[in-house]
Design a protein around this motif. Structure first.
Motif, PDB file in Angstrom:
ATOM      1  N   SER A  98       0.831  -1.195   0.000  1.00 37.45           N
ATOM      2  CA  SER A  98       0.000   0.000   0.000  1.00 37.45           C
ATOM      3  C   SER A  98       0.866   1.247   0.000  1.00 37.45           C
ATOM      4  O   SER A  98       2.072   1.203   0.262  1.00 37.45           O
ATOM      5  N   THR A  99       0.247   2.387  -0.262  1.00 39.76           N
ATOM      6  CA  THR A  99       0.977   3.646  -0.225  1.00 39.76           C
ATOM      7  C   THR A  99       1.488   3.919   1.179  1.00 39.76           C
ATOM      8  O   THR A  99       2.583   4.459   1.359  1.00 39.76           O
ATOM      9  N   ALA A 100       0.708   3.548   2.197  1.00 39.30           N
ATOM     10  CA  ALA A 100       1.139   3.744   3.584  1.00 39.30           C
ATOM     11  C   ALA A 100       2.398   2.937   3.877  1.00 39.30           C
ATOM     12  O   ALA A 100       3.324   3.427   4.548  1.00 39.30           O
ATOM     13  N   ALA A 140       8.323   2.897   4.520  1.00 41.77           N
ATOM     14  CA  ALA A 140       9.663   2.501   4.093  1.00 41.77           C
ATOM     15  C   ALA A 140      10.526   3.727   3.817  1.00 41.77           C
ATOM     16  O   ALA A 140      11.708   3.769   4.174  1.00 41.77           O
ATOM     17  N   LEU A 141       9.928   4.734   3.203  1.00 42.08           N
ATOM     18  CA  LEU A 141      10.654   5.959   2.906  1.00 42.08           C
ATOM     19  C   LEU A 141      11.084   6.671   4.183  1.00 42.08           C
ATOM     20  O   LEU A 141      12.232   7.111   4.319  1.00 42.08           O
ATOM     21  N   ILE A 142      10.174   6.770   5.135  1.00 41.80           N
ATOM     22  CA  ILE A 142      10.476   7.462   6.387  1.00 41.80           C
ATOM     23  C   ILE A 142      11.513   6.695   7.201  1.00 41.80           C
ATOM     24  O   ILE A 142      12.397   7.288   7.826  1.00 41.80           O
ATOM     25  N   VAL A 143      11.415   5.372   7.188  1.00 41.05           N
ATOM     26  CA  VAL A 143      12.419   4.553   7.877  1.00 41.05           C
ATOM     27  C   VAL A 143      13.800   4.822   7.287  1.00 41.05           C
ATOM     28  O   VAL A 143      14.791   4.976   8.003  1.00 41.05           O
ATOM     29  N   ASN A 144      13.863   4.916   5.958  1.00 40.34           N
ATOM     30  CA  ASN A 144      15.139   5.163   5.292  1.00 40.34           C
ATOM     31  C   ASN A 144      15.691   6.537   5.656  1.00 40.34           C
ATOM     32  O   ASN A 144      16.880   6.700   5.966  1.00 40.34           O
ATOM     33  N   LEU A 149       8.642  11.550  -4.160  1.00 39.27           N
ATOM     34  CA  LEU A 149       9.500  10.385  -3.976  1.00 39.27           C
ATOM     35  C   LEU A 149       8.735   9.077  -4.154  1.00 39.27           C
ATOM     36  O   LEU A 149       9.306   8.080  -4.615  1.00 39.27           O
ATOM     37  N   LEU A 150       7.449   9.077  -3.806  1.00 38.72           N
ATOM     38  CA  LEU A 150       6.628   7.871  -3.957  1.00 38.72           C
ATOM     39  C   LEU A 150       5.972   7.785  -5.324  1.00 38.72           C
ATOM     40  O   LEU A 150       5.438   6.738  -5.692  1.00 38.72           O
ATOM     41  N   GLY A 151       5.981   8.892  -6.075  1.00 38.95           N
ATOM     42  CA  GLY A 151       5.346   8.891  -7.391  1.00 38.95           C
ATOM     43  C   GLY A 151       3.833   8.886  -7.313  1.00 38.95           C
ATOM     44  O   GLY A 151       3.165   8.275  -8.148  1.00 38.95           O
ATOM     45  N   THR A 168       0.112  11.384  -5.983  1.00 44.57           N
ATOM     46  CA  THR A 168      -0.360  12.754  -5.808  1.00 44.57           C
ATOM     47  C   THR A 168      -0.172  13.176  -4.356  1.00 44.57           C
ATOM     48  O   THR A 168      -0.021  12.331  -3.455  1.00 44.57           O
ATOM     49  N   ARG A 169      -0.222  14.483  -4.125  1.00 44.01           N
ATOM     50  CA  ARG A 169      -0.069  14.984  -2.765  1.00 44.01           C
ATOM     51  C   ARG A 169      -1.216  14.515  -1.885  1.00 44.01           C
ATOM     52  O   ARG A 169      -1.019  14.206  -0.700  1.00 44.01           O
ATOM     53  N   ALA A 170      -2.418  14.441  -2.454  1.00 45.51           N
ATOM     54  CA  ALA A 170      -3.578  13.983  -1.678  1.00 45.51           C
ATOM     55  C   ALA A 170      -3.398  12.534  -1.241  1.00 45.51           C
ATOM     56  O   ALA A 170      -3.729  12.170  -0.102  1.00 45.51           O
ATOM     57  N   THR A 171      -2.856  11.701  -2.142  1.00 49.16           N
ATOM     58  CA  THR A 171      -2.624  10.296  -1.806  1.00 49.16           C
ATOM     59  C   THR A 171      -1.562  10.172  -0.722  1.00 49.16           C
ATOM     60  O   THR A 171      -1.697   9.373   0.207  1.00 49.16           O
ATOM     61  N   ALA A 172      -0.498  10.965  -0.856  1.00 49.95           N
ATOM     62  CA  ALA A 172       0.561  10.943   0.156  1.00 49.95           C
ATOM     63  C   ALA A 172       0.022  11.412   1.496  1.00 49.95           C
ATOM     64  O   ALA A 172       0.352  10.843   2.554  1.00 49.95           O
TER      65      ALA A 172
END
Length: 209
Positions: free
Chosen positions: A137-139, A144-148, A167-169, A171-175
């Motif tokens: 999932s996006t979450a 994973a990104l935040i852990v890195n 960085l996740l590719g 939309t801002r709303a999805t992030a």
């Protein structure tokens, strides 16, 4: 980082030959397509690397901080730079010239072997990241990104929601929805332009899904 793989005496010799350069917030440090006449070492502040779109928007692919380096691969390959780099707030960087780098490295075969090992590890991590982007999932991907970025520790990371979306590719709303899910679960705490890791262990578990 390849810089960290170099022996301390070699790093000291390179820093001695590279005077510091100061950049203001949003100032362009390097541009895609430029000749790779050296690589950059971040001494203070943060730098976003990515590419500008035709419309002038910047799409980040990485956010680097003090002690990080970038541009070594362009130097070693002899190819033009493939990313733009922009200062995030005041930043102090050093440009390690390609000629100096090659001259110093030639006198230390052990350093070259260490760098090759680090490059191989980076390639493995990149392939693993690409595989991860195709699942989960996006979450989970945001976790994973935040852990890195946090190194897996309970500390605050300076990054915007737009940068996370880039960085996740997504939309801002999805992030934003993914970050809200992590915050509701007690894994992170969002601030203005920052994200605090409140439960690194659970965040790491989620990032592996």
């Amino acid at each position: 980082m390849l810089w960290e793989a170099m022996p301390e005496p070699l790093r000291a010799a390179l820093v001695e030959r590279a005077p510091p350069r100061r950049f203001g917030d949003g100032q362009l440090i390097q541009q895609k397509g430029e000749a790779a006449d050296g690589f950059w070492l971040i001494e203070e502040g943060m730098v976003s690397v990515g590419q500008f779109t035709e419309g002038g928007d910047f799409r980040a692919v990485g956010v680097l901080g003090a002690g990080d380096s970038y541009g070594e691969l362009a130097v070693l390959s002899g190819r033009p730079r493939i990313v733009d780099a922009v200062a995030r707030g005041p930043a102090v960087v050093r440009l390690i010239s390609a000629a100096t780098f090659e001259r110093v490295l030639a006198g230390d075969p052990g350093a070259m072997r260490a760098m090759l090992g680090t490059m191989a590890a980076q390639l493995q991590e990149t392939l693993d990241l690409l595989a991860g982007l195709r699942r989960g999932s996006t979450a989970a991907r945001a976790a994973a990104l935040i852990v890195n970025l946090s190194g897996g520790h309970d500390r605050r990371v300076t990054i915007t929601q737009q940068e996370i979306a880039d960085l996740l590719g997504v939309t801002r709303a999805t992030a934003n929805a993914a970050l809200a899910e992590l915050e509701d679960g007690g894994l992170i705490a969002r601030g203005y332009g920052t994200i605090g890791v409140t439960d690194p262990a659970r965040l790491r578990v989620l990032s592996m899904r």
